[in-house]
Every structure is written in structure tokens, then in C-alpha cells.
Design an enzyme around this catalytic site. Structure first.
Site, PDB file in Angstrom:
ATOM      1  N   HIS A  79      42.955 -47.537 -12.505  1.00 49.73           N
ATOM      2  CA  HIS A  79      42.041 -48.616 -11.357  1.00 49.73           C
ATOM      3  C   HIS A  79      42.346 -50.322 -12.359  1.00 49.73           C
ATOM      4  O   HIS A  79      41.055 -50.933 -12.690  1.00 49.73           O
ATOM      5  CB  HIS A  79      40.676 -48.002 -11.726  1.00 49.73           C
ATOM      6  CG  HIS A  79      39.932 -47.487 -10.707  1.00 49.73           C
ATOM      7  ND1 HIS A  79      39.370 -47.339  -9.437  1.00 49.73           N
ATOM      8  CD2 HIS A  79      40.254 -46.027 -11.163  1.00 49.73           C
ATOM      9  CE1 HIS A  79      39.557 -46.356  -8.492  1.00 49.73           C
ATOM     10  NE2 HIS A  79      39.809 -45.386  -9.645  1.00 49.73           N
ATOM     11  N   CYS A 104      43.839 -45.093  -7.549  1.00 52.00           N
ATOM     12  CA  CYS A 104      42.907 -43.296  -7.195  1.00 52.00           C
ATOM     13  C   CYS A 104      42.719 -42.624  -5.368  1.00 52.00           C
ATOM     14  O   CYS A 104      43.785 -42.516  -5.009  1.00 52.00           O
ATOM     15  CB  CYS A 104      41.649 -43.613  -7.375  1.00 52.00           C
ATOM     16  SG  CYS A 104      40.798 -42.723  -8.553  1.00 52.00           S
ATOM     17  N   GLU A 124      41.461 -53.037 -10.452  1.00 50.58           N
ATOM     18  CA  GLU A 124      40.562 -53.617 -10.283  1.00 50.58           C
ATOM     19  C   GLU A 124      38.730 -53.351 -11.138  1.00 50.58           C
ATOM     20  O   GLU A 124      38.211 -54.246 -11.473  1.00 50.58           O
ATOM     21  CB  GLU A 124      39.758 -53.506  -8.635  1.00 50.58           C
ATOM     22  CG  GLU A 124      38.985 -51.969  -8.778  1.00 50.58           C
ATOM     23  CD  GLU A 124      39.783 -51.204  -8.608  1.00 50.58           C
ATOM     24  OE1 GLU A 124      38.693 -49.787  -8.555  1.00 50.58           O
ATOM     25  OE2 GLU A 124      41.265 -51.556  -8.437  1.00 50.58           O
TER      26      GLU A 124
END
Length: 232
Positions: free
Chosen positions: A202, A87, A204
Site C-alpha cells: 500500500h 491490494c 498510499e
């Protein structure tokens, strides 16, 4: 095997990345302050996390590219080290010239936060070798529309540098499945050498079942798998 996660003023996904590496894979992971001027040679992979570095002042990544740590990251990448920009991290990588193109305001002009589907276009990279053909990963951005000159895009496509595209639930790349208007639905790219990845979604944020989705874990698994196979 040791990971480093860079923290800029305004980063807000650094702890998430550290958590995944530490808790999900039981690997060592340091937070690296943006003013760091030491060599990054002790690390196996560097992650530039999401957030709003310097409050996105001027434009996302426009100030962070001048942080002292970016000189060390360029050296690290030039030596073949693995770098992931997620990002805002992707935005910093394009601003720094480590990746092609630019990331501009979403076509809707709105911040978008939702799950999207990704088609993995190249599953042979250090970042995708353990990925399924399709992933479900959340996005959260306002400036995620990837753009570059068509000649640059064609060269990247020829070199298999287009890593992820937005797609629908069945894997079809359509205009309706493109959340931000990115050129040719591009969601992630790598450099020509294949050791630097930028992606807007994302991973994660979806790396354990407790969150209802663990597809993002495959990106980290790919890196670890590659490092294990290519360690001296």
C-alpha cells in the site's frame, strides 16, 4: 492532470488515495462509484484501491469484476490510460483479465499486516521512474500470494513486467523475506503495454513523513512525472 479513485462496496482505502493526490500533490482527484458507466476519458490515471470489495464474497475481486465501471476501465486501459490496482485493486485487475495470474491465500493462511521491503525490478515504467532501487511499504492482506503458470511468468519476466519483488532490508530477494509465498517473490506486476500496474503493498499508507515513512510517495511521483513528460 486529474486522478480518479474507484469506490466499490467494501473499499476502505479510497479516501487514503484521494488524500495523497489532493493533499500531498495538490492535484484534482474524484471518487468514482462502481456503478459508473460514463467514459473515463477526462482522467489521467485511475486507481483501484484496497479494501474488501463485496466483502471478498466468493473470492477477492470475484464480484467486483462485474461492476459496470470495469468496462470503462478496460476501455481506458486499452486506450493507453494509466491504471493502478493496490491490494484488493490488484486482485480485481487479475480477476478482470487486465493482468496475468491469480492472487491466492497467503502461505501462512493468515492475514498479514506489516512493513515489507520491495526491490524495484523495473524503474522505467510510468509507476517507478522516480523510485529508489528499494522501497519500504506496508502490506495488509490475506490473499496476496501471486501465482501463475511458469510459462506465463517467464514471458512476463522477458517483457520486464515484474515490477516489484519482496526483499530483505539489504535488497536481497530471499525466501525469508517473502511474506506470503508469492511465486518468485512477486509483489507487483504490469501488463505488456506497461500502463496497468498491480501491487499488493500500500503506497498510499506511507506517503508522508508524519506516518514515519514516505517511500510510497515515490510511486505517485513517478506517475505524475510520467504524465508531465508525456502530456500532449
Amino acid at each position: 492532470m486529474k486522478f480518479g479513485v474507484v469506490t466499490f462496496p467494501g473499499s476502505n482505502c479510497d479516501d487514503d488515495c484521494v488524500y495523497v493526490v489532493n493533499k500531498m500533490f495538490n492535484l484534482e482527484c474524484d471518487k468514482i462509484w462502481h456503478k459508473n458507466q460514463r467514459s473515463l476519458g477526462e482522467y489521467s490515471c485511475i486507481i483501484l484501491p484496497g479494501g474488501f470489495s463485496y466483502g471478498d464474497y466468493l473470492r477477492p475481486g470475484g464480484i467486483a469484476k462485474f461492476s459496470p465501471v470495469m468496462n470503462r476501465i478496460k476501455e481506458f486501459a486499452d486506450s493507453g490510460g494509466l491504471v493502478i490496482g493496490i491490494c484488493n485493486g490488484f486482485q480485481i485487475l487479475v480477476e478482470s483479465g487486465l493482468l496475468n495470474g491469480v492472487l491466492i491465500r497467503n502461505k501462512s493462511l493468515n492475514f498479514i499486516c506489516k512493513n515489507v521491503y520491495l526491490k524495484v525490478e523495473n524503474r522505467t515504467t510510468p509507476f517507478t521512474n522516480s523510485c529508489n532501487e528499494q522501497l519500504k511499504i506496508p502490506i495488509a492482506h490475506k490473499d496476496g500470494c501471486f501465482f501463475c503458470e511458469e510459462t506465463v511468468y517467464r514471458e512476463m519476466e522477458k517483457n520486464n513486467q515484474i515490477i516489484f519483488r519482496y526483499c530483505d532490508e539489504t535488497g536481497n530477494v530471499t525466501e525469508a523475506s517473502n511474506p506470503n509465498g508469492s511465486l518468485f517473490s512477486v509483489a507487483g506486476i504490469c501488463n505488456k503495454k506497461g500502463n496497468v500496474l498491480g501491487m499488493m503493498p500500500h503506497p498510499e499508507r506511507c506517503s508522508e513523513k508524519l506516518l514515519g515513512n514516505s517511500d510510497g510517495k515515490m510511486v505517485f511521483e513517478s506517475v505524475i512525472n510520467w504524465l508531465q513528460k508525456n502530456s500532449a
